[in-house]
Motif scaffolding. Structure first.
Motif, PDB file in Angstrom:
ATOM      1  N   LYS A  19     -38.241  12.525 -26.761  1.00 28.00           N
ATOM      2  CA  LYS A  19     -38.751  11.178 -27.045  1.00 28.00           C
ATOM      3  C   LYS A  19     -39.867  10.760 -26.112  1.00 28.00           C
ATOM      4  CE  LYS A  19     -34.364   9.653 -28.929  1.00 28.00           C
ATOM      5  NZ  LYS A  19     -33.208   8.757 -28.776  1.00 28.00           N
ATOM      6  N   LYS A  20     -40.303  11.667 -25.245  1.00 27.58           N
ATOM      7  CA  LYS A  20     -41.316  11.285 -24.262  1.00 27.58           C
ATOM      8  C   LYS A  20     -42.659  11.969 -24.502  1.00 27.58           C
ATOM      9  CE  LYS A  20     -39.209   8.483 -21.464  1.00 27.58           C
ATOM     10  NZ  LYS A  20     -39.728   7.208 -20.974  1.00 27.58           N
ATOM     11  N   LEU A  21     -42.604  13.182 -25.039  1.00 30.49           N
ATOM     12  CA  LEU A  21     -43.829  13.956 -25.191  1.00 30.49           C
ATOM     13  C   LEU A  21     -44.797  13.274 -26.158  1.00 30.49           C
ATOM     14  CD1 LEU A  21     -45.008  16.721 -24.235  1.00 30.49           C
ATOM     15  CD2 LEU A  21     -44.245  17.652 -26.404  1.00 30.49           C
ATOM     16  N   MET A  22     -46.008  13.015 -25.676  1.00 30.76           N
ATOM     17  CA  MET A  22     -46.991  12.333 -26.510  1.00 30.76           C
ATOM     18  C   MET A  22     -48.174  13.217 -26.869  1.00 30.76           C
ATOM     19  SD  MET A  22     -47.253   8.542 -25.065  1.00 30.76           S
ATOM     20  CE  MET A  22     -45.955   7.364 -25.298  1.00 30.76           C
ATOM     21  N   GLU A  23     -48.485  14.171 -25.999  1.00 24.57           N
ATOM     22  CA  GLU A  23     -49.632  15.035 -26.279  1.00 24.57           C
ATOM     23  C   GLU A  23     -49.239  16.495 -26.088  1.00 24.57           C
ATOM     24  OE1 GLU A  23     -53.261  13.891 -24.273  1.00 24.57           O
ATOM     25  OE2 GLU A  23     -52.793  11.774 -24.577  1.00 24.57           O
ATOM     26  N   LEU A  24     -49.469  17.290 -27.119  1.00 29.13           N
ATOM     27  CA  LEU A  24     -49.139  18.718 -27.057  1.00 29.13           C
ATOM     28  C   LEU A  24     -50.365  19.535 -27.428  1.00 29.13           C
ATOM     29  CD1 LEU A  24     -47.000  20.990 -26.808  1.00 29.13           C
ATOM     30  CD2 LEU A  24     -46.459  20.628 -29.204  1.00 29.13           C
ATOM     31  N   ASP A  25     -50.783  20.419 -26.521  1.00 32.86           N
ATOM     32  CA  ASP A  25     -51.954  21.253 -26.774  1.00 32.86           C
ATOM     33  C   ASP A  25     -51.523  22.715 -26.866  1.00 32.86           C
ATOM     34  OD1 ASP A  25     -54.340  22.619 -26.793  1.00 32.86           O
ATOM     35  OD2 ASP A  25     -55.313  21.301 -25.331  1.00 32.86           O
ATOM     36  N   LEU A  26     -51.653  23.263 -28.074  1.00 31.49           N
ATOM     37  CA  LEU A  26     -51.322  24.676 -28.303  1.00 31.49           C
ATOM     38  C   LEU A  26     -52.536  25.418 -28.833  1.00 31.49           C
ATOM     39  CD1 LEU A  26     -47.830  24.207 -29.980  1.00 31.49           C
ATOM     40  CD2 LEU A  26     -48.217  25.423 -27.858  1.00 31.49           C
ATOM     41  N   SER A  27     -53.716  25.003 -28.391  1.00 29.56           N
ATOM     42  CA  SER A  27     -54.940  25.639 -28.897  1.00 29.56           C
ATOM     43  C   SER A  27     -55.142  27.014 -28.267  1.00 29.56           C
ATOM     44  CB  SER A  27     -56.151  24.753 -28.627  1.00 29.56           C
ATOM     45  OG  SER A  27     -56.297  24.529 -27.257  1.00 29.56           O
ATOM     46  N   ASN A  28     -55.890  27.851 -28.955  1.00 25.73           N
ATOM     47  CA  ASN A  28     -56.210  29.208 -28.480  1.00 25.73           C
ATOM     48  C   ASN A  28     -54.978  30.027 -28.112  1.00 25.73           C
ATOM     49  OD1 ASN A  28     -59.318  29.293 -28.161  1.00 25.73           O
ATOM     50  ND2 ASN A  28     -58.703  27.342 -27.285  1.00 25.73           N
ATOM     51  N   CYS A  29     -53.936  29.937 -28.920  1.00 23.87           N
ATOM     52  CA  CYS A  29     -52.707  30.679 -28.627  1.00 23.87           C
ATOM     53  C   CYS A  29     -52.461  31.809 -29.627  1.00 23.87           C
ATOM     54  CB  CYS A  29     -51.507  29.737 -28.633  1.00 23.87           C
ATOM     55  SG  CYS A  29     -51.441  28.674 -27.211  1.00 23.87           S
ATOM     56  N   LYS A  30     -53.401  32.003 -30.529  1.00 23.43           N
ATOM     57  CA  LYS A  30     -53.267  33.006 -31.597  1.00 23.43           C
ATOM     58  C   LYS A  30     -52.010  32.768 -32.433  1.00 23.43           C
ATOM     59  CE  LYS A  30     -56.352  36.530 -30.036  1.00 23.43           C
ATOM     60  NZ  LYS A  30     -56.714  37.929 -30.122  1.00 23.43           N
ATOM     61  N   LEU A  31     -51.619  31.551 -32.573  1.00 26.66           N
ATOM     62  CA  LEU A  31     -50.477  31.202 -33.428  1.00 26.66           C
ATOM     63  C   LEU A  31     -50.827  31.525 -34.871  1.00 26.66           C
ATOM     64  CD1 LEU A  31     -49.401  27.736 -32.040  1.00 26.66           C
ATOM     65  CD2 LEU A  31     -47.936  29.719 -32.248  1.00 26.66           C
ATOM     66  N   GLY A  32     -49.881  32.019 -35.598  1.00 23.92           N
ATOM     67  CA  GLY A  32     -50.132  32.327 -37.002  1.00 23.92           C
ATOM     68  C   GLY A  32     -50.444  33.794 -37.241  1.00 23.92           C
ATOM     69  N   ASP A  33     -50.723  34.534 -36.193  1.00 25.41           N
ATOM     70  CA  ASP A  33     -51.005  35.958 -36.342  1.00 25.41           C
ATOM     71  C   ASP A  33     -49.722  36.735 -36.646  1.00 25.41           C
ATOM     72  OD1 ASP A  33     -53.632  35.944 -36.053  1.00 25.41           O
ATOM     73  OD2 ASP A  33     -53.723  36.763 -34.025  1.00 25.41           O
ATOM     74  N   ILE A  34     -49.780  37.540 -37.648  1.00 24.11           N
ATOM     75  CA  ILE A  34     -48.707  38.449 -38.075  1.00 24.11           C
ATOM     76  C   ILE A  34     -47.296  37.913 -37.802  1.00 24.11           C
ATOM     77  CG2 ILE A  34     -48.167  40.918 -38.311  1.00 24.11           C
ATOM     78  CD1 ILE A  34     -50.819  41.362 -36.678  1.00 24.11           C
ATOM     79  N   GLN A  35     -46.597  38.428 -36.794  1.00 32.32           N
ATOM     80  CA  GLN A  35     -45.221  37.978 -36.551  1.00 32.32           C
ATOM     81  C   GLN A  35     -45.176  36.508 -36.158  1.00 32.32           C
ATOM     82  OE1 GLN A  35     -46.559  40.722 -35.162  1.00 32.32           O
ATOM     83  NE2 GLN A  35     -45.015  42.305 -34.767  1.00 32.32           N
ATOM     84  N   GLY A  36     -46.233  36.068 -35.504  1.00 36.38           N
ATOM     85  CA  GLY A  36     -46.289  34.673 -35.068  1.00 36.38           C
ATOM     86  C   GLY A  36     -46.210  33.719 -36.237  1.00 36.38           C
ATOM     87  N   ALA A  37     -46.513  34.227 -37.433  1.00 39.55           N
ATOM     88  CA  ALA A  37     -46.482  33.403 -38.636  1.00 39.55           C
ATOM     89  C   ALA A  37     -45.084  32.890 -38.934  1.00 39.55           C
ATOM     90  CB  ALA A  37     -47.014  34.187 -39.824  1.00 39.55           C
ATOM     91  N   SER A  38     -44.077  33.615 -38.432  1.00 45.22           N
ATOM     92  CA  SER A  38     -42.697  33.191 -38.691  1.00 45.22           C
ATOM     93  C   SER A  38     -42.414  31.806 -38.110  1.00 45.22           C
ATOM     94  CB  SER A  38     -41.714  34.205 -38.106  1.00 45.22           C
ATOM     95  OG  SER A  38     -41.884  34.248 -36.710  1.00 45.22           O
ATOM     96  N   ASN A  39     -43.237  31.412 -37.146  1.00 48.38           N
ATOM     97  CA  ASN A  39     -43.065  30.089 -36.562  1.00 48.38           C
ATOM     98  C   ASN A  39     -43.363  28.977 -37.565  1.00 48.38           C
ATOM     99  OD1 ASN A  39     -42.388  30.972 -33.936  1.00 48.38           O
ATOM    100  ND2 ASN A  39     -44.527  31.504 -33.615  1.00 48.38           N
ATOM    101  N   PHE A  40     -44.017  29.372 -38.658  1.00 49.32           N
ATOM    102  CA  PHE A  40     -44.377  28.363 -39.655  1.00 49.32           C
ATOM    103  C   PHE A  40     -43.598  28.503 -40.960  1.00 49.32           C
ATOM    104  CE2 PHE A  40     -47.920  28.972 -36.851  1.00 49.32           C
ATOM    105  CZ  PHE A  40     -48.164  27.681 -36.456  1.00 49.32           C
ATOM    106  N   PHE A  41     -43.119  29.697 -41.242  1.00 45.13           N
ATOM    107  CA  PHE A  41     -42.525  29.894 -42.560  1.00 45.13           C
ATOM    108  C   PHE A  41     -41.008  30.027 -42.578  1.00 45.13           C
ATOM    109  CE2 PHE A  41     -46.925  31.421 -42.907  1.00 45.13           C
ATOM    110  CZ  PHE A  41     -47.367  30.425 -43.750  1.00 45.13           C
ATOM    111  N   GLU A  42     -40.374  30.153 -41.433  1.00 49.16           N
ATOM    112  CA  GLU A  42     -38.907  30.216 -41.427  1.00 49.16           C
ATOM    113  C   GLU A  42     -38.352  28.858 -41.053  1.00 49.16           C
ATOM    114  OE1 GLU A  42     -37.630  33.316 -38.866  1.00 49.16           O
ATOM    115  OE2 GLU A  42     -38.435  34.878 -40.135  1.00 49.16           O
TER     116      GLU A  42
END
Lengths: 135, 170
Positions: A111-134
């Motif tokens: 309930k406290k986190l207001m800003e989250l920066d996950l840029s330039n993390c190669k999220l979405g690449d191959i196995q990393g895609a599971s973070n979005f589809f599961e």
């Protein structure tokens, strides 16, 4: 960063509002300490349940380019349990082939986190895609 | 999981996911998860290979979520049709103050039109943010009108005086 580094000690210094560890090669032990530190940012409420400290301004934590990978899960889990972290910068850490299971808890429970920066993390690449589809 | 978390989140104000490899499907999932999010104000999805699916999702979110006011979507795969969809959606949300889809395949005319809408929004919001400004302008206008009226009255009085004088001379 050396294994001897203990960020938990910093928790005692309540005047700190920003911790910048950018461009350091953090080891797993340091990440564990960080997770502990995030949890230490809590206090017992009247019912004896841990909740985020409200006594001071939220903390800003910069972990940009710190060579962290799966350790982020540990940090996110701590965030999910509640903490006083207001801004978390996790950019430029490679998460391409890492399955992160605590995104959901970190975002839905904290309930406290207001800003989250996950840029330039190669999220979405191959196995990393599971973070979005599961679910 | 990130999308699911965003769906439940009520506190996050800024999310930066720029320069990742999300792709169109994951991008649209994230956007759709923001349909009922009332806290997020700023979203950065620059350079993520986003395309038509995300544009459709964006169209809905722009229309239905008035709290999200800043979008950074540069360096993606949006084409002219997507640009047109987004331009159309922007007419329904006057609160958007930043919307950047430069460096995509959207043509210059559409980019310019989008920029115009956002600039208009900014002007309106700036004017509305200073409530006393409008009152001040109204007050000044009223004062000028009164002055004019008064001057007119004085002019009329002087004219009458002259007339009376000239009558006396006769």
């Amino acid at each position: 960063m050396t294994n001897g580094f203990s960020i938990v000690e910093l928790a005692a210094k309540t005047s700190i509002i920003k911790i910048n560890l950018a461009n350091n090669k953090l080891k797993k032990e340091a990440a564990e300490n960080l997770a502990k530190f995030i949890q230490a940012q809590r206090k017992d409420n009247k019912e004896g349940v841990k909740e985020a400290k409200d006594t001071r301004e939220g903390l800003e934590l910069v972990l940009e380019n710190t060579n962290l990978g799966s350790e982020i899960d540990m940090i996110l889990e701590s965030l999910g349990r509640g903490s006083n972290i207001k801004k978390l910068n996790f950019s430029r850490n490679l998460l391409a082939d890492i399955e992160i299971t605590h995104f959901e808890t970190a975002l839905s429970e904290n309930k406290k986190l207001m800003e989250l920066d996950l840029s330039n993390c190669k999220l979405g690449d191959i196995q990393g895609a599971s973070n979005f589809f599961e679910s | 999981m990130l999308a699911l978390g965003l769906k439940k989140n009520r506190y996050l104000k800024s999310l930066v996911l720029g320069n990742n490899n999300l792709g169109d499907e994951a991008g649209s999932l994230i956007i759709y998860s923001l349909l009922n999010n009332h806290s997020l104000k700023s979203l950065d999805l620059a350079q993520n290979k986003l395309g038509p699916e995300t544009a459709k999702a964006l169209q809905e979110v722009i229309k239905k979520n008035p709290n999200l006011t800043k979008y950074n979507l540069i360096y993606n795969n949006f084409d002219e049709e997507d640009g047109y969809l987004l331009q159309e959606a922007l007419f329904f949300n006057a609160k958007i103050t930043q919307f950047n889809i430069a460096y995509t395949r959207v043509k210059f005319n559409t980019l310019e039109a989008i920029d115009g809408i956002v600039r208009d929004n900014n002007h309106k919001l700036q004017f509305a943010a200073v409530p006393s400004l409008k009152d001040e302008v109204d007050k000044k206008c009223k004062f000028v009108e009164e002055e004019k009226h008064h001057m007119g009255m004085v002019g009329e009085f002087e004219k009458r005086k002259e007339e009376v004088r000239s009558f006396g001379d006769l």
